[in-house]
Design a protein around this motif. Structure first.
Motif, PDB file in Angstrom:
ATOM      1  N   ASP A 134      35.254 -40.716  42.770  1.00 11.48           N
ATOM      2  CA  ASP A 134      34.454 -39.938  43.728  1.00 11.48           C
ATOM      3  C   ASP A 134      34.287 -40.657  45.065  1.00 11.48           C
ATOM      4  O   ASP A 134      33.716 -40.105  46.005  1.00 11.48           O
ATOM      5  N   GLN A 135      34.747 -41.890  45.153  1.00  9.87           N
ATOM      6  CA  GLN A 135      34.469 -42.689  46.368  1.00  9.87           C
ATOM      7  C   GLN A 135      35.329 -42.276  47.555  1.00  9.87           C
ATOM      8  O   GLN A 135      36.540 -42.161  47.461  1.00  9.87           O
ATOM      9  N   VAL A 136      34.656 -42.077  48.676  1.00 11.20           N
ATOM     10  CA  VAL A 136      35.334 -41.746  49.926  1.00 11.20           C
ATOM     11  C   VAL A 136      35.435 -43.023  50.751  1.00 11.20           C
ATOM     12  O   VAL A 136      34.452 -43.764  50.848  1.00 11.20           O
ATOM     13  N   GLY A 137      36.596 -43.301  51.342  1.00  9.33           N
ATOM     14  CA  GLY A 137      36.671 -44.440  52.242  1.00  9.33           C
ATOM     15  C   GLY A 137      37.956 -45.228  52.155  1.00  9.33           C
ATOM     16  O   GLY A 137      38.917 -44.810  51.513  1.00  9.33           O
ATOM     17  N   GLN A 138      37.925 -46.378  52.807  1.00  4.43           N
ATOM     18  CA  GLN A 138      39.100 -47.246  52.917  1.00  4.43           C
ATOM     19  C   GLN A 138      39.683 -47.594  51.557  1.00  4.43           C
ATOM     20  O   GLN A 138      40.894 -47.581  51.376  1.00  4.43           O
ATOM     21  N   THR A 139      38.839 -47.933  50.606  1.00  3.49           N
ATOM     22  CA  THR A 139      39.341 -48.274  49.273  1.00  3.49           C
ATOM     23  C   THR A 139      39.073 -47.149  48.278  1.00  3.49           C
ATOM     24  O   THR A 139      39.141 -47.353  47.074  1.00  3.49           O
ATOM     25  N   GLY A 140      38.760 -45.971  48.807  1.00  2.00           N
ATOM     26  CA  GLY A 140      38.580 -44.809  47.954  1.00  2.00           C
ATOM     27  C   GLY A 140      39.536 -43.715  48.402  1.00  2.00           C
ATOM     28  O   GLY A 140      40.686 -43.987  48.727  1.00  2.00           O
ATOM     29  N   THR A 141      39.038 -42.481  48.433  1.00  2.00           N
ATOM     30  CA  THR A 141      39.876 -41.341  48.793  1.00  2.00           C
ATOM     31  C   THR A 141      39.648 -40.956  50.247  1.00  2.00           C
ATOM     32  O   THR A 141      38.553 -41.096  50.771  1.00  2.00           O
ATOM     33  N   ARG A 142      40.700 -40.500  50.910  1.00  2.00           N
ATOM     34  CA  ARG A 142      40.568 -39.934  52.249  1.00  2.00           C
ATOM     35  C   ARG A 142      40.408 -38.430  52.111  1.00  2.00           C
ATOM     36  O   ARG A 142      41.227 -37.793  51.471  1.00  2.00           O
ATOM     37  N   ILE A 143      39.359 -37.894  52.687  1.00  2.00           N
ATOM     38  CA  ILE A 143      39.093 -36.469  52.538  1.00  2.00           C
ATOM     39  C   ILE A 143      39.360 -35.752  53.850  1.00  2.00           C
ATOM     40  O   ILE A 143      39.364 -36.372  54.918  1.00  2.00           O
ATOM     41  N   ALA A 144      39.590 -34.443  53.782  1.00  2.00           N
ATOM     42  CA  ALA A 144      39.829 -33.653  54.992  1.00  2.00           C
ATOM     43  C   ALA A 144      39.282 -32.242  54.798  1.00  2.00           C
ATOM     44  O   ALA A 144      39.993 -31.256  54.993  1.00  2.00           O
ATOM     45  N   PRO A 145      38.015 -32.091  54.395  1.00  2.00           N
ATOM     46  CA  PRO A 145      37.476 -30.763  54.117  1.00  2.00           C
ATOM     47  C   PRO A 145      37.120 -30.010  55.398  1.00  2.00           C
ATOM     48  O   PRO A 145      37.127 -30.596  56.489  1.00  2.00           O
ATOM     49  N   ASP A 146      36.782 -28.735  55.247  1.00  2.00           N
ATOM     50  CA  ASP A 146      36.268 -27.976  56.386  1.00  2.00           C
ATOM     51  C   ASP A 146      34.908 -28.530  56.794  1.00  2.00           C
ATOM     52  O   ASP A 146      34.573 -28.573  57.963  1.00  2.00           O
TER      53      ASP A 146
END
Ligand SMILES: Cc1cc2nc3c(=O)[nH]c(=O)nc-3n(C[C@H](O)[C@H](O)[C@H](O)COP(=O)(O)OP(=O)(O)OC[C@H]3O[C@@H](n4cnc5c(N)ncnc54)[C@H](O)[C@@H]3O)c2cc1C
Ligand SMILES: Nc1ncnc2c1ncn2[C@@H]1O[C@H](COP(=O)(O)O)[C@@H](O)[C@H]1O
Lengths: 259, 324
Positions: free
Chosen positions: B250-262
């Motif tokens: 669930d982690q967003v960020g440099q060592t997590g996931t890159r997200i691009a939601p609306d």
């Protein structure tokens, strides 16, 4: 089980990253330092593996003498042996770093025998060259897979093999790799523990071995670091507290995300 | 003299990232006076290699070998290294995905050459090529000079948008058979496990993020509810994963996931630079924070100043009220 983990000391910036006037490094005047996150997990993985299978964890870093702090942190969470390759420059390029680490590993293995596993981070948090582990494995003539989020030494494994899981979109791939092997691991492989009181005491007594290496520079020369241009947006404050809810839902409606 | 582009695919279906690599490489090859070639490796290479002429590839090498079925970093790296030598290629480029970086690193290690990862721009006009590359997952840029006769690099993922070349090239398929020993296939995929289908953190149109300000694992329940109302998913900061409140996936960020939601609704998150690089591709950001000075608030397009434990349920309630 003898496991080596290579970790890098990196600054821990907060809201923004500032660069020193000479453009050579991150301005860390008001910052603390930390172990690059993937490698923090690599240390935890190594400690867990030796807890399950017996053996020892050696942690190695190439950096300024202050990087001893990151080795002592590793001691506080259960690693056993510590090697510092001191440098006087702010950072070494990836080829130079890899050669120094390789030579230092060989020096240990000549007296103590080969490590069963060598662990790296998938990439260092600061420079992110995506290569030091691959180069070291290649020098050692050992197999390496990056992006590893699970290492399993028992289960259905044939003796002398490790299976390693690598994340792909919506699932994972499994690799069966003969030991001795090298893996580049990613954060998320485990949840690193916090140091206990006993661990903190142990870290004070840990012996850090210094191994000075002289290595030629590689082909990638840092000229300067700089921040990317940022788009500055005005923030529209929709309100304060729960009274702001209608304004928020208006916005969601406007964006078409209310189905 | 050629610039070789490594194109990734999954059993015949070409990865979009590879089209980015070709798009980036095409003007670069021209500026450097090199002909652009591509290489596609393994089972399905002939299918994946079709149509690369449209992106400006003169020759498309399709590499096959009984030991090259699925992806294997060492077998792919060795294949690329051998092809570089046999065609006398003077530059190599791939897209800086995990796989792209790994394959070029493998080739670089085998050829004992420098490798510049995640470039945003490359100037090939001097004696030494100069590049600007990404550090800190995109928070910082580094200008470098590359001293090498043969230049190996990747282009940062999403640095360019894939588009076909103005004038297409022949794109002729030429097969290549590398010599591979058993030791190079120690690291090939032995099994694949698919865990999730459908909306994931990286593709969700709405992400409801929670940080340290959420306070506990249980306190994520209202965020889950809001996400469910919006057909979205929950994301979090590293402070949350480090506390064991949410899984790292669930982690967003440099060592997590890159997200691009609306829209990214970031609540109780201060907006550290390493979190921000994972969130900045969101089309809209709504920050919910008690601190009006928080970095997330000043970087967001919209903000609510207040306690997320009150604000989030109020939003969910208002949505339900309007839905009737
Ligand atoms: C190399 C490296 C890589 C990293 N990678 C990542 C990464 O991938 N992802 C990531 O997220 N972090 C990453 N970090 C960590 C990052 O630097 C921050 O430490 C982290 O993002 C902080 O998380 P946070 O915002 O939840 O916590 P904090 O910084 O503690 O912020 C909490 C926020 O919540 C607000 N708040 C508190 N209570 C409430 C309330 N009741 N209602 C509303 N607001 C409230 C506070 O005002 C504050 O702004 C990395 C760090 C390093 C060094
Ligand atoms: N200075 C260093 N000291 C020890 N290990 C390092 C160093 N630099 C890189 N590494 C290791 O190599 C991995 C890949 O680094 P990089 O090629 O810089 O992305 C890191 O995750 C570390 O495990």
């Amino acid at each position: 089980m003898r496991i080596l983990v290579c970790v890098k000391r990196v600054p821990a910036p907060g809201a923004r990253i500032n660069v020193t006037a000479d453009g050579q490094t991150v301005d860390a005047a008001h910052l603390g330092f930390t172990t690059s996150p993937h490698e923090e997990c690599a240390v935890e993985e190594a400690v867990q593996l030796t807890e399950a299978h017996g053996g020892e964890v050696t942690v190695m870093t190439l950096g300024p003498v202050e990087a001893e702090e990151q080795l002592r942190y590793a001691a506080s969470v259960g690693a056993h042996n510590f090697v510092l390759i001191p440098i006087s420059e702010v950072d070494w390029d990836p080829q130079r770093t890899a050669t120094a680490l390789f030579e230092a590993i060989v020096a240990i293995e000549e007296t103590d025998g080969a490590f069963d596993l060598v662990l790296f981070g998938n990439e260092s948090a600061d420079s992110g060259g995506f290569q030091v582990g691959v180069r070291v494995a290649n020098h050692l003539g050992r197999p390496i897979v990056n992006g590893i989020k699970g290492i399993d030494l028992d289960g259905e494994n044939v003796e002398g093999f490790a299976s390693a899981r690598r994340e792909i979109d919506g699932g994972f791939e499994v690799y069966q790799v003969p030991l001795p092997a090298v893996f580049g691991v990613k954060e998320g492989i485990n949840l690193p523990r916090y140091p206990t009181m006993k661990g903190r005491l142990a870290s004070k007594k840990a012996v850090v071995v210094t191994d000075q290496r002289t290595v030629e520079v590689g082909g990638q020369l840092r000229l300067r670091l700089h921040r990317p241009v940022e788009q500055i947006t005005e923030t529209v404050i929709l309100g304060t507290g729960p009274e702001a809810a209608p304004a928020v839902v208006d916005l969601l409606e406007e964006l078409g995300v209310l189905s | 003299m050629s610039l070789l582009v490594v194109c990734d695919h999954d059993r015949g279906s070409l990865a979009d990232a590879s089209l980015e690599a070709l798009t980036f490489a095409h003007p670069l090859a021209r500026a450097a006076g090199l002909e652009m070639a591509a290489v596609v490796i393994g089972e399905g290479a002939e299918i994946a290699g079709q149509g690369l002429g449209a992106y400006g590839a003169h020759i498309v090498h399709t590499a096959s070998h009984p030991l090259l079925t699925d992806f294997g970093p060492e077998a792919w790296g060795e294949t690329v290294a051998q092809l570089m030598i046999s065609t006398g290629a003077s530059a190599l480029l791939a897209c800086g995905t995990d796989r792209g970086n790994e394959v070029v690193a493998q080739a670089a290690a085998r050829l004992d050459l420098p490798f510049v990862a995640n470039c945003r721009s490359v100037d090939p006009t001097g004696d030494q090529w100069s590049m600007t590359r990404v550090q800190w997952g995109g928070s910082l840029l580094e200008d470098i000079d590359l001293t090498a006769e043969i230049r190996l690099m990747t282009v940062a993922h999403h640095a360019v948008e894939a588009k076909v070349a103005e004038a297409p090239a022949a794109g002729s398929l030429v097969s290549f058979s590398p010599e591979l020993g058993e030791e190079t296939v120690h690291t090939v995929v032995a099994d694949r496990v698919v865990l999730t289908k459908g909306v994931t953190l990286s593709t969700a149109p709405v992400v409801v993020g929670g940080g340290r300000g959420v306070g506990s694992a249980e306190a994520f329940a209202p965020l889950e509810e809001l996400a469910a109302e919006l057909n979205g998913v929950v994301g979090c900061s590293r402070a949350v994963t480090n506390n064991g409140w949410r899984p790292h996936s669930d982690q967003v960020g440099q060592t997590g996931t890159r997200i691009a939601p609306d829209i990214y609704i970031a609540s109780g998150i201060s907006g550290a630079i390493q979190h921000w690089v994972g969130a900045m591709a969101a089309k809209n950001i709504l920050a919910i924070n008690t601190d009006s000075e928080a970095n997330m608030v000043s970087r967001a397009g919209h903000a609510v100043i207040g306690d997320l434990h009150q604000v989030i349920p109020a939003i969910t309630q208002e949505i339900r009220r309007r839905k009737g």
